[in-house]
Every structure is written in structure tokens, then in C-alpha cells.
Design a protein around this motif. Sequence first.
Motif, PDB file in Angstrom:
ATOM      1  N   SER A  32      63.818  68.651  81.303  1.00 51.90           N
ATOM      2  CA  SER A  32      62.733  67.754  81.690  1.00 51.90           C
ATOM      3  C   SER A  32      61.467  68.534  82.043  1.00 51.90           C
ATOM      4  O   SER A  32      60.404  67.957  82.163  1.00 51.90           O
ATOM      5  N   ALA A  48      69.774  68.336  81.683  1.00 49.05           N
ATOM      6  CA  ALA A  48      68.718  67.317  81.599  1.00 49.05           C
ATOM      7  C   ALA A  48      67.547  67.685  82.498  1.00 49.05           C
ATOM      8  O   ALA A  48      66.393  67.537  82.107  1.00 49.05           O
ATOM      9  N   TYR A  49      67.844  68.207  83.702  1.00 52.93           N
ATOM     10  CA  TYR A  49      66.767  68.600  84.612  1.00 52.93           C
ATOM     11  C   TYR A  49      65.977  69.764  84.026  1.00 52.93           C
ATOM     12  O   TYR A  49      64.749  69.785  84.071  1.00 52.93           O
ATOM     13  N   ARG A  61      75.841  68.408  82.517  1.00 52.39           N
ATOM     14  CA  ARG A  61      74.891  67.726  81.632  1.00 52.39           C
ATOM     15  C   ARG A  61      73.618  67.372  82.358  1.00 52.39           C
ATOM     16  O   ARG A  61      72.531  67.451  81.810  1.00 52.39           O
ATOM     17  N   LEU A  62      73.796  66.990  83.619  1.00 51.00           N
ATOM     18  CA  LEU A  62      72.635  66.632  84.435  1.00 51.00           C
ATOM     19  C   LEU A  62      71.761  67.861  84.652  1.00 51.00           C
ATOM     20  O   LEU A  62      70.534  67.788  84.583  1.00 51.00           O
ATOM     21  N   TYR A  98      65.369  62.732  96.351  1.00 46.60           N
ATOM     22  CA  TYR A  98      65.844  61.338  96.311  1.00 46.60           C
ATOM     23  C   TYR A  98      66.945  61.173  95.277  1.00 46.60           C
ATOM     24  O   TYR A  98      67.898  60.426  95.474  1.00 46.60           O
ATOM     25  N   ASP A  99      66.808  61.927  94.161  1.00 47.26           N
ATOM     26  CA  ASP A  99      67.871  61.914  93.155  1.00 47.26           C
ATOM     27  C   ASP A  99      69.183  62.387  93.774  1.00 47.26           C
ATOM     28  O   ASP A  99      70.244  61.811  93.557  1.00 47.26           O
ATOM     29  N   ARG A 157      79.889  65.802  84.023  1.00 43.85           N
ATOM     30  CA  ARG A 157      78.577  65.174  84.039  1.00 43.85           C
ATOM     31  C   ARG A 157      77.540  66.039  84.748  1.00 43.85           C
ATOM     32  O   ARG A 157      76.371  65.998  84.436  1.00 43.85           O
TER      33      ARG A 157
END
Lengths: 390, 208
Positions: free
Chosen positions: A13, A9-10, A5-6, A290-291, A2
Motif C-alpha cells: 500500500s 498488503a500493508y 498476507r496482511l 485503529y486497524d 492471513r
Amino acid sequence: MRIARLAFAYLASRPLLTALNASMLALGVATIAFLLLVTHQAEERLTRDAKPVDLVIGAKGSPVQLILSTVFHADIPTGNIGVEEARAAVANPMVASATPVALGDSFRGHRIVGTDASFLDLYGAKLARGALFADEMQAVIGSEVARRHGLAVGATITGSHGLAQAGPAHDEHPYVVSGLLAPTGTVIDRLVVTSVESVWHVHEHHPAARPEITALLVRYSTPLAAAMLPRSINATTAMQAASPAYESARLLDLIGVGVDTLQWFAIVLMASAALSLFIALTSALQERRYDLALLRTLGASPASLAALTLAEGVTLLVTGVILGLALGHGAAHALGLRLAGAGSWPITGLTWAPGEAVLAVAVLAIGALTCLVPAIQAYFSDPASLLAKR
Amino acid sequence: MLEIRGLRHDYAGRTVLSVPAWEVAHGDACLVLGPSGSGKTTLLNVIAGLATPTAGSVRVAGEEVTRLPPAQRDAFRARRIGLVLQTLHLIGVVSVRENLRLAQRLAGRQVDDARIDEVLAGLGIAKLAGARAGEISVGEAQRVAVARAVVNRPSLILADEPTSALDDANCAKALALLLEHAAACGATLLVATHDNRIRERFARRLEL
Ligand SMILES: Nc1ncnc2c1ncn2[C@@H]1O[C@H](COP(=O)(O)OP(=O)(O)OP(=O)(O)O)[C@@H](O)[C@H]1O
Ligand SMILES: [Mg+2]
């Protein structure tokens, strides 16, 4: 996983920042890869073409010009020398062979070389088809010449004066192709080879009077000759003796200065790319602290947060390096295609230069080190203090 | 279920939290009340094992959280504790479903989309599964945060100020959601707040 994948995604983004970072890196890598490719191939070519000839004896003038014209066939000759005078100079047991070359004309950018059969031996060239030039106005052609102009045995070609394609033509004296040479990977692939007499014939020389040639290409029978022969010829005759190995090394040094400057430029480019990567990662980290704290509450270990940050940087790095190598090779190939028309250095992007692996590893290593700082920051971020602050 | 003894937490020599003794039984719903700065968030962080207290012990489901080595503490929190934070904190760049999958994976479980669908449906947000978490409304995010807290069937749910930013109607809804879903997965619920509107909903309270 994961985490990977994250990381994607970042990156996805903020596509613009990601693309800019990857491009900056790619530009630096491309510049260095291009330089490596071109200099490596030029160097390899120069040494390979210069290797069979130990010494060139020709008219006085610039030694580099003499070598460029008679060995690399990339310049106009320094002048002519008398055949008898030249033969006398190499009547020496230290000389294994002396091959005459008479230059002057070219066929569509390919040098026409007046010589004898020993010229083929210098480059290890073999006939692929047909026969050697036996009669006057017969010629054998190198594999590149045949391929590029679709010539077969029996074809006729006319030379034009000088090296340029547009020189005045010798229409009244066509050559007949008597044979095709097999590819050798040396300069002979791009030459038209004929007898000295044919060259004289085209220029209506009077062989009986004082026959002249451009140069003699000498091979030594002993390495000792290098220490004695050139010096004695330069001192005692009106001719000049120049070493292809020495002159091409000098030439490469000259090119090298320019290459070094460009290389520094590329290094500065890559340093700024590394810096921007660092800034991007650090600000991204700030933005999503915060993430990261949240991921910690969900059970992510500090190490996996560091890995997430590192994965993001390394993805950018790998993209940049791959893009850069592709760009560098593409540029080298484009240059090769442009130069191919002029019949000079064959350069291709479809090969690897020795320094490229080092380049890729160095960029990845330095880049990873750059990403390590934000990764360590991510590792040591304290989720509790982040979540308590609002 | 939850057992606190002689707990004290200092920041730079200043004691911000002190709980001599407190116990919560399994399945209970409790309120932690106190004004701003009284240490509510600090208490939840200590219980969740996100902060190590200066002194004292915290037992969750018989496990001495404060004594666990960091890696085990992370794993314990992931598997047994569901957190709902005031700012909700969804990962905005991925989908709602991916947020819940992350919670499952980080708890060391297999991704279980059926469970995710069940939880989302139970909260009335089944259609949000594919939406980017950064693009949904606050009310929807509130539900997703609850979904994420209960998806791993925790035995303890810690909610920090889940209602203080909401108007009366939404406050009631959010609280109902929490109580209902904590009960549904048989979890003990701990809500920290300075919001006096909800104090009557809880039989058990801890005043800080
Ligand atoms: N990381 C930290 N470093 C130093 N002091 C801190 C830190 N986190 C919290 N504090 C202090 O500890 C005290 C308790 O903070 P905490 O966040 O637990 O209060 P709270 O009851 O949750 O307040 P609020 O209702 O405003 O959320 C406050 O005085 C705060 O300033
Ligand atoms: Mg708080």
C-alpha cells in the motif's frame, strides 16, 4: 496465514517507501558483500600464488616490486642479476630448488617467462597437450592464455616489450607453441613459459659473456632457512632476497586500510537503513493503530499484532538482503569481467566469500531487533482506549 | 443472554460507568442512551471484553466475560460477538472480501466464501466483494461493517454510534439494516447512541 498476507498488503500500500527502505538496506549489504568478495578472492589468490615460492632473489630495489614482478607477474622487474652470482648464493643445503626466471616481454598482456622445467613443478602444472619447450623459441602456454586467444599446439605468438599490450613488438622472433598446460588455478594459467635461452635470444644477449636473469625462485628444504638465508644474502651480496609470504601480507595490510574505510562507510549506510526501517515501521504503526485495534476486536491476539508488524519488517529486511547480495555479486562479477581483459586478477561474482553468511545473519538479526520495538508497541496497544477516542 | 451485576468502571480514580443491574433476553434489541462522555463506549468495550471493569460482572450467553483469561476472551469475542464501530474501521489496504475473510479467520473458522457472498448479497453489496475497502463510499462501508459483524453468526451484536454521523434517510436505512440482520442471524442487538432520532425504534432502553 492471513497475517502474512496482511503484512504484504500493508507493504504494497506504500510502494515508494517500501522500495526506498529495501534499496537503502540493499546498498549497504551490497557494498559489504562486494568488499568481502573482492578482498577474499584477492587474498586467496595472493596466498595461493605466493605459497610455492619461499624466497625470491633478485636485483636490489623495492621488495614488494620484486615479488609483484617475479611471483605475481603484475609489475616491471627491479633489474637483473648475474646467473653465476645468483647460483652461488643458493649453493646451500637449505635450498631444495632454485628456479631461474628471465622476464621482459609479454604476449597480449600475458607475461613471457624464461625459465626451466622446474618452474612447472613449483605450481604443480602438467601438460594437457603437446610437449615442453625443447628447442629455442618454443613455449608452453597456460590454460587461460590458450582459452582466451584460441591457441593450439603449433601456433606462433610474438612477444612485445614490457607488460603492456601495446609495447614495441618482437616480430622478428616469434615463439612456436609446443604445449598447452592444464588449468592449475594459479598464476601460471596466465603465463607463457619458455626457456631462459629463448628470452636471451629475443633480446640478443650474449650468453657467453655475463648471462643475466631477473630472479631465482627458491624453495627451502628446511623451515630454518627462513631465519638465515635472506639475511645472509641481503648482507653479503649485491642482490636482494624477499619473501613472497611476507611481502604479500604487507600488501594485503595496505589494501586492508582502504577496505576498512569502505567497510565503515557501508556500516554507516546500513545503520541509517536500520534507522529508516525503524522510522517507517513506527510511523506505519501510528498510522494504522485503529486497524490494529480493529483486528483485536475481531479476535487477533496481541502476539499476532506483534507478528504482523514483525512480518512487515522482516519481509523488507529479507528483500533488502537478497537484493544487496545480488547487487554485490553482480558488481564483483562486473569488476572481474573488466579486469579479465587486462589479464590480471581473476575475480568472479559466482562464488561466496566466507564472511557473507555472517553478514546476512547479522543484518537480519539487527534488523529484526529494530523491528522488535514497534512490534512490542503493537503488542501493548490497548484497543479499548483507541476505539473510545474519536 | 446478557446479564450485568454491580458493574463499575473507573479511569484514574474517576467513575465513568456504573450499571447496578441489567439484563437483556436472547434476540432482544436494546438501546444504550446517554450524552457524550456518559460511558456508552466504555460499556460496550467491557461487554466485548476489550476492557476489564473495575468491579462487577458481565455474563454473555452464560459466559462470565470479565473472568476469562485474555486469550479465551479474545476467542470468545471473535466467535460470539459482532462489533459495529462508529468509524466503521475497515482495513483499507485489502478488499472487502478480505476484510470478511479476516473476521472469519480471526474467529478461528475456515474461510467460507459462500457465506461471505450470502451476507454481501443480503446487504445489496455483492458487487463490492473485490473492491478495496479503503476506496468505497461511507454508505457502502456502513454495510460492509454490518456484514463483518454478522458474518460469523454472532449471538450478540454491539453497535457503537452507528447512526450519529448519518443524515435522516441514511440513519433510518442503517438502523433497518442492523435490526434486520441481527434478527436474521438470531442475535441480540445492543446499540449505543446519543442520537435521539432512533430512541423510538427500541422497546428496551438503558439510560446512562
Ligand atoms: N482510555 C481512557 N483513559 C481515561 N479516560 C477515558 C478513557 N476512555 C474514556 N475515558 C473517559 O471515560 C468517560 C466515558 O467515555 P466513553 O468513551 O465511554 O463515553 P461515551 O459515552 O462513549 O461518549 P461519546 O458519546 O462521546 O462517544 C469519558 O469521560 C472519557 O473521557
Ligand atoms: Mg462513545
